[in-house]
Design a protein around this motif. Structure first.
Motif, PDB file in Angstrom:
ATOM      1  N   SER A   1      71.215  79.462  41.907  1.00 38.01           N
ATOM      2  CA  SER A   1      71.298  79.099  43.323  1.00 38.01           C
ATOM      3  C   SER A   1      72.634  79.551  43.893  1.00 38.01           C
ATOM      4  N   MET A   2      72.668  79.672  45.187  1.00 31.85           N
ATOM      5  CA  MET A   2      73.888  80.050  45.896  1.00 31.85           C
ATOM      6  C   MET A   2      74.142  79.004  46.973  1.00 31.85           C
ATOM      7  N   PRO A   3      75.380  78.829  47.455  1.00 36.60           N
ATOM      8  CA  PRO A   3      76.584  79.586  47.143  1.00 36.60           C
ATOM      9  C   PRO A   3      77.109  79.343  45.730  1.00 36.60           C
ATOM     10  N   VAL A   4      77.951  80.304  45.278  1.00 35.93           N
ATOM     11  CA  VAL A   4      78.531  80.167  43.940  1.00 35.93           C
ATOM     12  C   VAL A   4      80.013  79.834  44.049  1.00 35.93           C
ATOM     13  N   GLU A   5      80.520  79.142  43.019  1.00 36.43           N
ATOM     14  CA  GLU A   5      81.925  78.728  43.023  1.00 36.43           C
ATOM     15  C   GLU A   5      82.856  79.899  42.725  1.00 36.43           C
ATOM     16  N   LYS A   6      84.137  79.662  43.089  1.00 40.28           N
ATOM     17  CA  LYS A   6      85.174  80.621  42.729  1.00 40.28           C
ATOM     18  C   LYS A   6      85.151  80.796  41.203  1.00 40.28           C
ATOM     19  N   GLY A   7      85.343  82.003  40.739  1.00 36.63           N
ATOM     20  CA  GLY A   7      85.332  82.228  39.295  1.00 36.63           C
ATOM     21  C   GLY A   7      83.985  82.755  38.824  1.00 36.63           C
ATOM     22  N   VAL A   8      82.936  82.471  39.586  1.00 39.16           N
ATOM     23  CA  VAL A   8      81.606  82.997  39.222  1.00 39.16           C
ATOM     24  C   VAL A   8      81.427  84.364  39.869  1.00 39.16           C
ATOM     25  N   LEU A   9      81.911  84.460  41.116  1.00 37.58           N
ATOM     26  CA  LEU A   9      81.830  85.746  41.800  1.00 37.58           C
ATOM     27  C   LEU A   9      83.039  86.592  41.404  1.00 37.58           C
ATOM     28  N   LEU A  10      82.781  87.739  40.790  1.00 38.72           N
ATOM     29  CA  LEU A  10      83.859  88.555  40.225  1.00 38.72           C
ATOM     30  C   LEU A  10      83.873  89.951  40.843  1.00 38.72           C
ATOM     31  N   PRO A  11      85.043  90.616  40.785  1.00 42.13           N
ATOM     32  CA  PRO A  11      85.070  91.992  41.309  1.00 42.13           C
ATOM     33  C   PRO A  11      84.218  92.908  40.446  1.00 42.13           C
ATOM     34  N   LEU A  12      83.704  93.934  41.082  1.00 44.25           N
ATOM     35  CA  LEU A  12      82.885  94.913  40.369  1.00 44.25           C
ATOM     36  C   LEU A  12      83.820  95.934  39.722  1.00 44.25           C
ATOM     37  N   ASP A  13      83.559  96.287  38.471  1.00 44.99           N
ATOM     38  CA  ASP A  13      84.304  97.395  37.864  1.00 44.99           C
ATOM     39  C   ASP A  13      83.631  98.674  38.361  1.00 44.99           C
ATOM     40  N   ILE A  14      84.077  99.089  39.544  1.00 46.18           N
ATOM     41  CA  ILE A  14      83.357 100.147  40.262  1.00 46.18           C
ATOM     42  C   ILE A  14      83.313 101.454  39.468  1.00 46.18           C
ATOM     43  N   LYS A  15      84.379 101.708  38.682  1.00 46.08           N
ATOM     44  CA  LYS A  15      84.405 102.978  37.927  1.00 46.08           C
ATOM     45  C   LYS A  15      83.252 103.018  36.918  1.00 46.08           C
ATOM     46  N   SER A  16      83.140 101.961  36.113  1.00 43.41           N
ATOM     47  CA  SER A  16      82.095 102.013  35.081  1.00 43.41           C
ATOM     48  C   SER A  16      80.703 101.872  35.698  1.00 43.41           C
ATOM     49  N   VAL A  17      80.597 101.067  36.754  1.00 47.11           N
ATOM     50  CA  VAL A  17      79.275 100.916  37.391  1.00 47.11           C
ATOM     51  C   VAL A  17      78.838 102.251  38.004  1.00 47.11           C
ATOM     52  N   TRP A  18      79.793 102.919  38.689  1.00 49.17           N
ATOM     53  CA  TRP A  18      79.412 104.173  39.338  1.00 49.17           C
ATOM     54  C   TRP A  18      79.110 105.267  38.312  1.00 49.17           C
ATOM     55  N   GLU A  19      79.833 105.253  37.193  1.00 51.65           N
ATOM     56  CA  GLU A  19      79.510 106.221  36.127  1.00 51.65           C
ATOM     57  C   GLU A  19      78.068 106.021  35.664  1.00 51.65           C
ATOM     58  N   GLY A  20      77.652 104.764  35.576  1.00 54.43           N
ATOM     59  CA  GLY A  20      76.265 104.464  35.192  1.00 54.43           C
ATOM     60  C   GLY A  20      75.281 104.963  36.246  1.00 54.43           C
ATOM     61  N   MET A  21      75.651 104.785  37.506  1.00 50.76           N
ATOM     62  CA  MET A  21      74.789 105.267  38.597  1.00 50.76           C
ATOM     63  C   MET A  21      74.662 106.797  38.523  1.00 50.76           C
ATOM     64  N   GLU A  22      75.803 107.451  38.282  1.00 48.48           N
ATOM     65  CA  GLU A  22      75.790 108.924  38.201  1.00 48.48           C
ATOM     66  C   GLU A  22      74.922 109.392  37.027  1.00 48.48           C
ATOM     67  N   GLU A  23      74.972 108.641  35.951  1.00 52.30           N
ATOM     68  CA  GLU A  23      74.157 108.987  34.781  1.00 52.30           C
ATOM     69  C   GLU A  23      72.665 108.881  35.125  1.00 52.30           C
ATOM     70  N   CYS A  24      72.311 107.855  35.901  1.00 42.96           N
ATOM     71  CA  CYS A  24      70.905 107.701  36.327  1.00 42.96           C
ATOM     72  C   CYS A  24      70.454 108.929  37.101  1.00 42.96           C
ATOM     73  N   LYS A  25      71.339 109.421  37.965  1.00 41.05           N
ATOM     74  CA  LYS A  25      70.975 110.608  38.751  1.00 41.05           C
ATOM     75  C   LYS A  25      70.854 111.829  37.836  1.00 41.05           C
ATOM     76  N   ARG A  26      71.817 111.982  36.939  1.00 41.07           N
ATOM     77  CA  ARG A  26      71.790 113.142  36.026  1.00 41.07           C
ATOM     78  C   ARG A  26      70.526 113.146  35.171  1.00 41.07           C
ATOM     79  N   LEU A  27      70.098 111.947  34.766  1.00 43.86           N
ATOM     80  CA  LEU A  27      68.893 111.840  33.916  1.00 43.86           C
ATOM     81  C   LEU A  27      67.607 111.985  34.733  1.00 43.86           C
TER      82      LEU A  27
END
Ligand SMILES: NC(=O)c1ccc[n+]([C@@H]2O[C@H](COP(=O)([O-])OP(=O)(O)OC[C@H]3O[C@@H](n4cnc5c(N)ncnc54)[C@H](OP(=O)(O)O)[C@@H]3O)[C@@H](O)[C@H]2O)c1
Length: 217
Positions: A30-56
């Motif tokens: 359920s939402m809203p979520v408390e501080k500490g549950v919502l975390l920053p995205l590691d955009i570098k590793s997430v985007w590398e995964g996205m790029e891999e999806c496109k390459r595949l």
């Protein structure tokens, strides 16, 4: 992504997006979520995964949603494949001119969600369809208020996803071609007071990153 395609019974998807620029540190029921549950995205590793999806070949295009210009700058600084699009709330009451100009300058297409202000949904309101300026233009052109809102989005060079479970309204929503809003009508709409429909802070919680999205930066 392989599993996602299997579940969808598709070999690939046309467009694969990061829904929002943060993550939850655990499964949330359920939402809203408390501080500490919502975390920053590691955009570098997430985007590398996205790029891999496109390459595949699992995704024809990759993009993001609810990213501010600062978040896009960060992403562009590490991306090998830039995001094709940013999906944002765009409608006559939330025009996001600055962010759209930024996206255009960076070659990132904008797609509008909630172009009707999510009227009648659990998270939306009737403000867009209840706007008198839009209603008056609709009356004078023999169109519906929804068609005026959708046509306005389209004339901004923004693609749009609107949703209806009603066949008549689906037909109405696709019938926005072959006619246009005049310069005067566009000008009148451009001066409407701005008010976001979906306030993520009230849904997800009042976290800094969420407030930045709500500010339309
Ligand atoms: N990326 C994100 O963070 C994000 C956030 C929100 C939404 N979305 C996506 O964006 C898409 C559309 O957004 P949305 O559903 O929020 O908003 P929307 O398309 O602005 O509004 C949908 C609502 O408007 C009603 N409607 C549709 N056509 C109408 C018409 N011609 N006249 C009057 N009412 C009409 C629908 O009711 P009926 O079904 O009864 O016609 C429905 O309740 C969805 O696929 C959604 O998943 C993405």
């Amino acid at each position: 992504m392989n599993e996602l395609c299997r579940n969808l019974q598709l070999e690939y998807v046309d467009m694969y997006l990061i829904h929002w620029p943060f993550k939850f540190g655990k499964m949330v029921s359920s939402m809203p979520v408390e501080k500490g549950v919502l975390l920053p995205l590691d955009i570098k590793s997430v985007w590398e995964g996205m790029e891999e999806c496109k390459r595949l070949g699992l995704a024809r295009g990759i993009g993001v949603s609810n990213f501010t210009s600062e978040m896009l700058e960060d992403l562009l600084s590490i991306a090998n494949i830039p995001p094709a699009l940013n999906q944002l709330e765009v409608n006559p009451l939330w025009q996001l001119k600055k962010l759209r100009e930024f996206c255009k300058a960076k070659g990132i297409h904008v797609t509008a969600y909630s172009p009707l202000g999510a009227s009648g949904t659990r998270y939306g309101e009737n403000k867009v369809l209840g706007t008198k300026v839009l209603q008056d233009i609709a009356k004078s052109k023999g169109k519906t208020t929804a068609q005026i809102a959708l046509r306005w989005v389209y004339q901004q060079g923004v693609s749009l996803i609107t949703k209806s479970f009603n066949k008549e309204r689906m037909n109405q929503n696709i019938d926005i071609f072959g006619w246009s809003l005049t310069e005067e009508e566009l000008d009148e709409i451009s001066r409407l007071p701005q008010q976001k429909t979906i306030i993520f802070a009230s849904i997800v919680g009042p976290h800094d990153v969420v407030r930045q999205i709500d500010a339309g930066l």
